[in-house]
Design a protein around this motif. Sequence first.
Motif, PDB file in Angstrom:
ATOM      1  N   PHE A 515       0.827  -1.206   0.000  1.00  0.00           N
ATOM      2  CA  PHE A 515       0.000   0.000   0.000  1.00  0.00           C
ATOM      3  C   PHE A 515       0.862   1.257   0.000  1.00  0.00           C
ATOM      4  O   PHE A 515       0.577   2.222  -0.722  1.00  0.00           O
ATOM      5  N   THR A 516       1.926   1.247   0.781  1.00  0.00           N
ATOM      6  CA  THR A 516       2.799   2.425   0.862  1.00  0.00           C
ATOM      7  C   THR A 516       3.463   2.707  -0.477  1.00  0.00           C
ATOM      8  O   THR A 516       3.490   3.861  -0.939  1.00  0.00           O
ATOM      9  N   ARG A 517       4.001   1.692  -1.136  1.00  0.00           N
ATOM     10  CA  ARG A 517       4.640   1.886  -2.438  1.00  0.00           C
ATOM     11  C   ARG A 517       3.605   2.307  -3.483  1.00  0.00           C
ATOM     12  O   ARG A 517       3.906   3.131  -4.359  1.00  0.00           O
ATOM     13  N   TRP A 518       2.414   1.763  -3.403  1.00  0.00           N
ATOM     14  CA  TRP A 518       1.355   2.121  -4.346  1.00  0.00           C
ATOM     15  C   TRP A 518       0.933   3.573  -4.126  1.00  0.00           C
ATOM     16  O   TRP A 518       0.707   4.329  -5.074  1.00  0.00           O
ATOM     17  N   PHE A 519       0.854   3.958  -2.852  1.00  0.00           N
ATOM     18  CA  PHE A 519       0.456   5.326  -2.522  1.00  0.00           C
ATOM     19  C   PHE A 519       1.479   6.327  -3.051  1.00  0.00           C
ATOM     20  O   PHE A 519       1.118   7.389  -3.575  1.00  0.00           O
ATOM     21  N   GLN A 520       2.759   5.996  -2.927  1.00  0.00           N
ATOM     22  CA  GLN A 520       3.801   6.876  -3.446  1.00  0.00           C
ATOM     23  C   GLN A 520       3.652   7.051  -4.948  1.00  0.00           C
ATOM     24  O   GLN A 520       3.756   8.173  -5.470  1.00  0.00           O
ATOM     25  N   TYR A 521       3.418   5.940  -5.646  1.00  0.00           N
ATOM     26  CA  TYR A 521       3.173   6.006  -7.090  1.00  0.00           C
ATOM     27  C   TYR A 521       1.917   6.832  -7.393  1.00  0.00           C
ATOM     28  O   TYR A 521       1.923   7.699  -8.280  1.00  0.00           O
ATOM     29  N   GLY A 522       0.830   6.586  -6.655  1.00  0.00           N
ATOM     30  CA  GLY A 522      -0.433   7.295  -6.895  1.00  0.00           C
ATOM     31  C   GLY A 522      -0.348   8.791  -6.701  1.00  0.00           C
ATOM     32  O   GLY A 522      -1.144   9.549  -7.276  1.00  0.00           O
ATOM     33  N   THR A 523       0.626   9.241  -5.899  1.00  0.00           N
ATOM     34  CA  THR A 523       0.832  10.682  -5.702  1.00  0.00           C
ATOM     35  C   THR A 523       1.092  11.377  -7.034  1.00  0.00           C
ATOM     36  O   THR A 523       0.768  12.563  -7.205  1.00  0.00           O
ATOM     37  N   PHE A 524       1.633  10.645  -7.997  1.00  0.00           N
ATOM     38  CA  PHE A 524       2.032  11.227  -9.278  1.00  0.00           C
ATOM     39  C   PHE A 524       1.178  10.700 -10.441  1.00  0.00           C
ATOM     40  O   PHE A 524       1.640  10.656 -11.572  1.00  0.00           O
ATOM     41  N   THR A 525      -0.041  10.324 -10.139  1.00  0.00           N
ATOM     42  CA  THR A 525      -1.020  10.060 -11.198  1.00  0.00           C
ATOM     43  C   THR A 525      -1.950  11.264 -11.263  1.00  0.00           C
ATOM     44  O   THR A 525      -2.065  12.030 -10.295  1.00  0.00           O
TER      45      THR A 525
END
Length: 781
Positions: A515-525
């Motif tokens: 979830f944390t790695r996905w959230f970091q990625y989602g910050t830049f969508t």
Amino acid sequence: MTSIKNQINYIFVLVVLLSFFGCMEEDISYKTTSDGVVVTLKNEAIKSGTSLVYMQVLSPTIIKIAIASKDSSLNMPSLIAKEKLNESVTFDIQQKDEIIVLSTDSLTVKLNLENNEIGYFDTSGKLLLEQKQSSIVPFRDSIVGNQNFIKQNFKYADDEVLYGLGQHELDELNVRGKKIELTQQNTRVSSPVILSTKGYGMYWDNYSKSIFNDTGDTSFISSEIGDKIQYYFIKGHHFDLIISGLRDLTGTAPMLPKWALGYIQSRNRYKNKKELVDVVKKQRRLKIPLDGIILDYLHWGDKGFGSMVFDPMDFPNPEGMIDELHNQLNCKLIVSVWPSLKKGIANWKLFDNKNLLLDLNLGDFGQVHDAYNPAAGKLYFDLVKKNYLDKGVDAIWFDATEPEQLEKFAQTRSFIGPTAKYLNLYSYYDMKNIYNGQRELSDNRVFALTRSAFLGQQQFGSVIWSGDIGVDFQALKEQVPTGLNFSMTGIPYWNTDIGGYAGGDPNEPEYQEVFTRWFQYGTFTPFFRAHGRRQPMKTRSGENELWSYGAEKQKILTKFVQLRYRLLPYIYTLFNQVYSQGYTPMRALAFDFLADSKVYEINDQFMFGSDIMVCPVLEKGATQREVYLPKGTAWFDFWTGKKYEGGQKIVAAAPIDILPLFVKAGAILPMGKVMQYVDENPDDKMEIRIYDGEEANFVLYEDEGENNNYENGKGSRISFTYFSKDRTLEIGAIAGEFDGMLKSRTFDIVLVSEKSGVGLFYSKEFTKSVIYKGQPLNIKL
């Protein structure tokens, strides 16, 4: 004597030419039109059903190709693309031996009359694409009647890389060597657009089930049903030009409301008013920025899909709840709606009595309304308006707009004909109906979250999400190229359920990492939203809020929400470029580094805007990752300020609290204050980070944020130009105006180094601080 000899030679040549064209008359004829040329082929072309070819010039770089067996089909208008663009184009038609040559000032198209193949060339004569054999095969069945199966072969260069086609859960970008079915399904969104590293794009203008096939010895695109073969060739020496051409052809993407760029919280699902409001209150209490919360399906209790009500037990006084969210908590509400209506309920009867339903019953989910029918679309919007928008709901999440059960859907008949012929357009028409209704209703910008799309839907304020995907690192790994390929089809607003959809236990350390790695990625969508059906999964989700993942992870997740809000001046400017320039904010590396072939098949890095390179961490337990720095520029580590030369691979540190980010030399990055919601405070103090090494330019855009006045020029632009040679920054006079525009502000200017201008926080030391009152400034740094 010489003169007579020349005359004899002239007569001989004339006789030969007349004889040639006399022979050709039996096999071929063509006529020029005001916008192109129509060629009538004979002999072998008749056998393949492709006796007519219309090459239409829409712009110097856009050519429409239509191939048919009869005039009536040849001239049928597209449902998606404009018939003409607003420009007068000069072009030339010539016949050279057995080749019809169409030329503009940007490209040349050659139709070979011997084999009926078409070649596309740039102005230097370089071959970009070859169209090979075409076929149109008539058939008849009980569902669609008399129709055609169409197929067009193409030949791509051996070193050519192709992108696009939509969202297909691939773990790599390049679609060469693949066979991809182009239909709409949960987690799959098909938009038949490809971009090529050779400098062109193509839109296959068909809406039925189609196949892209580049396997084996042949490469083709085929469609199950088509009156004709039709596609658009768009030349562009970089991808932004091609995407801009697609938008010119199929519709401009409007700006989203500014609040939609902030963080949106969701889970499947909030059970009642107290649970939903308490989440917002806690987020405010913990100082975690938030702009909206989503109320997912079943908020209607046992009233059934399509009832469009708030359950009186769980959500009493919805207007009061919405008023509290708006006026006390400064939070927007998005509500989930489906395209189907439970059989027998009052709303279903309204549609059924007027024959406005498709013969597609999804059981408990209800019967799907005929969005292809304007009357059904208006009735559907009127119910959304009455039951949600009039109560103060800010935006709608339109779920399952494929719609579900593809095979059954294809057997139905819609208002415009057999649904199989228009299979991929349900979401397009559904969102068109909603957008037009909302534009008539108010001057607020339209924002609609939905699960399906087709080229052209960008003009309806649609944000697409990738459906009910998995919850592990493999699913995350697939989302990166999936989102990039989708963005390369001309539809700019995309996102994914952060954390995946079905599963994941917030109490388990392994899932906390995902979830944390996905959230970091989602910050830049483009759209930043956490959603999912977490454990325990019964009728609804377990917790999915940022504090659900433990204190350590909450701190990291909060850091990235804050980073998103600090970057809002940059992001909002990008979203204006989407509207004003046909821009794409989430970008495969080939957008900005097409000259560097090493980036072509990099699947796990991308640009967010043209200045920030995002390098998601996609492996379990990783604390570092390899990063390729594209050549042609230097790069700064966002977190440390360390500078690297481009054209090399490095190993970037990636502890759990770091997402590797690199900013290219020659970037100007405006960063605002951390706010709890957009426009909580005026941006009267802004950090301007300058990444030295090249000349740089950035034009900061601002406007009123929620209305459509920007379409009439209500907005401001402030240009920043940095001259690296003498370290001088020029800030131009403000251009434009809007209500509420700042008259004075502070720009804290930082030349980024390993000592300053790094990471999340506002720099404590500045290279220079200036007061800007709208007049030009020249600043020596």
